[in-house]
Design a protein around this motif. Structure first.
Motif, short mmCIF file in Angstrom:
data_model
loop_
_atom_site.label_atom_id
_atom_site.label_comp_id
_atom_site.label_asym_id
_atom_site.label_seq_id
_atom_site.Cartn_x
_atom_site.Cartn_y
_atom_site.Cartn_z
N UNK A 1 54.87 32.48 28.46
CA UNK A 1 54.41 33.58 29.31
C UNK A 1 53.40 34.44 28.54
N UNK A 2 52.32 34.79 29.21
CA UNK A 2 51.28 35.60 28.59
C UNK A 2 51.60 37.09 28.70
N UNK A 3 51.01 37.87 27.80
CA UNK A 3 51.00 39.32 27.97
C UNK A 3 49.95 39.64 29.02
N UNK A 4 50.34 40.35 30.06
CA UNK A 4 49.43 40.64 31.17
C UNK A 4 49.12 42.12 31.21
N UNK A 5 47.86 42.43 31.47
CA UNK A 5 47.45 43.83 31.53
C UNK A 5 46.21 43.97 32.42
N UNK A 6 45.79 45.19 32.57
CA UNK A 6 44.66 45.54 33.43
C UNK A 6 43.43 44.70 33.09
N UNK A 7 42.75 44.20 34.13
CA UNK A 7 41.49 43.48 33.95
C UNK A 7 41.62 41.97 33.96
N UNK A 8 42.84 41.46 33.74
CA UNK A 8 43.02 40.01 33.75
C UNK A 8 43.12 39.48 35.18
N UNK A 9 42.81 38.21 35.35
CA UNK A 9 42.97 37.59 36.66
C UNK A 9 43.33 36.12 36.48
N UNK A 10 44.03 35.58 37.46
CA UNK A 10 44.38 34.16 37.43
C UNK A 10 43.12 33.30 37.53
N UNK A 11 43.25 32.08 37.07
CA UNK A 11 42.13 31.15 37.17
C UNK A 11 41.66 31.02 38.62
N UNK A 12 40.37 31.20 38.81
CA UNK A 12 39.80 31.06 40.14
C UNK A 12 39.99 32.26 41.04
N UNK A 13 40.54 33.36 40.52
CA UNK A 13 40.82 34.53 41.35
C UNK A 13 39.89 35.71 41.07
N UNK A 14 38.86 35.50 40.29
CA UNK A 14 37.91 36.59 40.04
C UNK A 14 37.24 36.99 41.35
N UNK A 15 37.00 38.28 41.56
CA UNK A 15 36.32 38.68 42.81
C UNK A 15 34.92 38.10 42.87
N UNK A 16 34.48 37.77 44.07
CA UNK A 16 33.15 37.16 44.22
C UNK A 16 32.05 38.13 43.81
N UNK A 17 32.31 39.42 44.00
CA UNK A 17 31.35 40.45 43.60
C UNK A 17 32.10 41.51 42.80
N UNK A 18 32.25 41.33 41.48
CA UNK A 18 33.05 42.25 40.66
C UNK A 18 32.59 43.70 40.76
N UNK A 19 31.29 43.94 40.81
CA UNK A 19 30.80 45.32 40.85
C UNK A 19 31.18 45.99 42.16
N UNK A 20 31.09 45.26 43.24
CA UNK A 20 31.49 45.82 44.54
C UNK A 20 32.99 46.10 44.55
N UNK A 21 33.77 45.18 43.97
CA UNK A 21 35.22 45.33 43.88
C UNK A 21 35.58 46.62 43.14
N UNK A 22 34.94 46.86 41.99
CA UNK A 22 35.24 48.04 41.19
C UNK A 22 34.63 49.31 41.78
N UNK A 23 33.51 49.18 42.44
CA UNK A 23 32.87 50.35 43.02
C UNK A 23 33.80 51.02 44.04
N UNK A 24 34.50 50.19 44.81
CA UNK A 24 35.46 50.73 45.78
C UNK A 24 36.60 51.45 45.06
N UNK A 25 37.12 50.83 44.00
CA UNK A 25 38.25 51.41 43.27
C UNK A 25 37.85 52.66 42.49
N UNK A 26 36.62 52.72 42.04
CA UNK A 26 36.17 53.87 41.26
C UNK A 26 35.68 55.02 42.14
#
Length: 417
Positions: A1-26
């Motif tokens: 089991x890995x140590x999991x923390x903020x910013x990690x994602x499963x293989x193939x689960x990265x958002x298609x548009x990371x900046x848009x994803x974070x812009x909403x959260x920020x």
């Protein structure tokens, strides 16, 4: 089991548009939309893949155990260790630390899933344990929650017909503002409500203490925190740099609409929803909010900087006008006093990988709000309603007994006067 923390994602689960994803959260409060803000470590973390589906499995567990209630309304199992996942994991760790009979009293709720946290996840899965708040809701509230909603509704009904000078000022204010007129005060149990109870606002105190009470009403439950609803003049004006103002702002009493955001792009906080809130100023420079200040009238422009944020461990008031909440301790939904002092940082300098301290009780409040907030309606942002008043203006004695506020405060912090 890995140590999991903020910013990690499963293989193939990265958002298609990371900046848009974070812009909403920020929420427009953080300009950097390429990295997550790890607020308890004062660092940033970029998207990074981990093999397999461990994050999806973690999110599924947190949802099933009652720590991702937003999943009832929208998809939260996305394979990305985002802010919602971090908040949910911290709540799980805090629950294991404070309420789980087989838990770990020394667990630090840091939002990082290591071997210690995984051990308890495995046990909860095996025993099919769920957080007790899965049995509460706005439709099945605790008795204390119902009392508080009753208090707030009664206060609204009273002031509709008996407005004081403060509420008359608000009623006559003509610009758009996030401070609401009495007729618009909303105490629906579908909403999240935070109540601030102001004390000693008329006392001349250049270095104001954290001696006010905050009540969080959420999902049929009541949590209590302490801090300050009033500014410390020592924070409003910097003597060394000769910068700031002597006429520090005092948030007007009544109900205000707040949204989720970030305080000075540093950590999660509540911010005025859109237009700013109404304030009085200490116009006679006596380090207090007096009748004289009220008679001089409201500031002519709504103030967009009166946030609700952290006040360190609580030994110092971080407010230059904001509503601030201490990290040392809180009272949970079972009316138990919870001590966070072993890991709560005194100030921002302790939120690093070196010291590994957190914002303590303040994180509990912020994480509850993040996890229990419902999806926004079309064109709206997530929000809560903040009601500020004094002990007498709420008529608390009838519902909760004499000296309710000071007794509750001293349960969390014995030396509060």
């Amino acid at each position: 089991m890995s140590t999991l923390k903020l910013g990690l994602h499963d293989t193939g689960k990265a958002p298609s548009n990371p900046k848009e994803f974070l812009n909403i959260l920020h929420a427009g409060d953080i300009k950097d939309v390429s990295s997550f803000k790890d607020e308890d470590r004062s660092t940033t973390l970029k998207f990074q893949a981990v093999s397999g589906s461990e994050i999806t499995e973690l999110q599924t567990f947190l949802y099933n155990a009652g720590f991702m209630p937003r999943g009832q309304y929208e998809s939260v199992i996305n394979g990305i260790f985002d802010y919602s996942t971090q908040a949910s994991l911290r709540l799980f760790q805090e629950y294991v630390r404070t309420l789980d009979p087989e838990g770990d009293k020394n667990m630090k709720p840091d939002g990082i899933k290591g071997s210690g946290t995984q051990k308890h996840i495995d046990r909860w899965k095996l025993q099919n344990i769920k957080a007790d708040w899965v049995n509460t809701s706005a439709d099945q509230p605790s008795e204390e929650y119902s009392k508080w909603i009753g208090v707030l509704i009664a206060a609204k009904n009273h002031y509709l017909n008996n407005m004081n000078d403060i509420l008359i000022e608000v009623e006559e204010f003509r610009k758009d503002t996030d401070t609401r007129k009495v007729s618009n005060w909303d105490y629906s149990t579908d909403e999240i409500h935070l109540v601030g109870i102001r004390r000693n606002q008329e006392k001349d105190d250049k270095i104001r203490r954290n001696d006010d009470l905050f009540i969080l009403l959420i999902n049929g439950m009541v949590f209590k925190f302490w801090g300050s609803t009033d500014p410390s003049q020592a924070m409003a004006y910097n003597d060394k740099k000769k910068r700031g103002r002597f006429d520090e702002p005092f948030l007007v009493e009544g109900q205000h609409k707040y949204r989720f955001g970030w305080h000075k792009s540093t950590y999660r906080a509540l911010k005025p929803y859109k237009y700013g809130v109404l304030v009085f100023r200490d116009r006679d420079n006596d380090n207090a909010l007096t009748e004289s200040d009220i008679q001089k009238g409201l500031d002519p422009t709504p103030n967009g900087t009166i946030n609700i944020h952290w006040s360190g461990v609580g030994s110092y008031n971080f407010s230059a006008g904001c509503q601030v909440i201490a990290g040392e301790s809180y009272i949970n939904h079972h009316n138990l006093n919870i001590d966070c002092s072993s890991f709560a940082g005194r100030n921002k300098s302790r939120l690093t990988n070196e010291f590994k301290e957190t914002k303590g009780a303040y994180n509990v409040l912020a994480d509850l709000v993040v996890c229990f907030s419902k999806p926004s309606k079309l064109g709206e942002k997530n929000h809560l309603y903040y009601t500020l008043g004094r002990e007498k203006s709420f008529g608390l004695e009838e519902k909760f007994g004499k000296d309710y506020v000071i007794k509750t405060l001293r349960k969390m912090k014995s030396d509060i006067t």
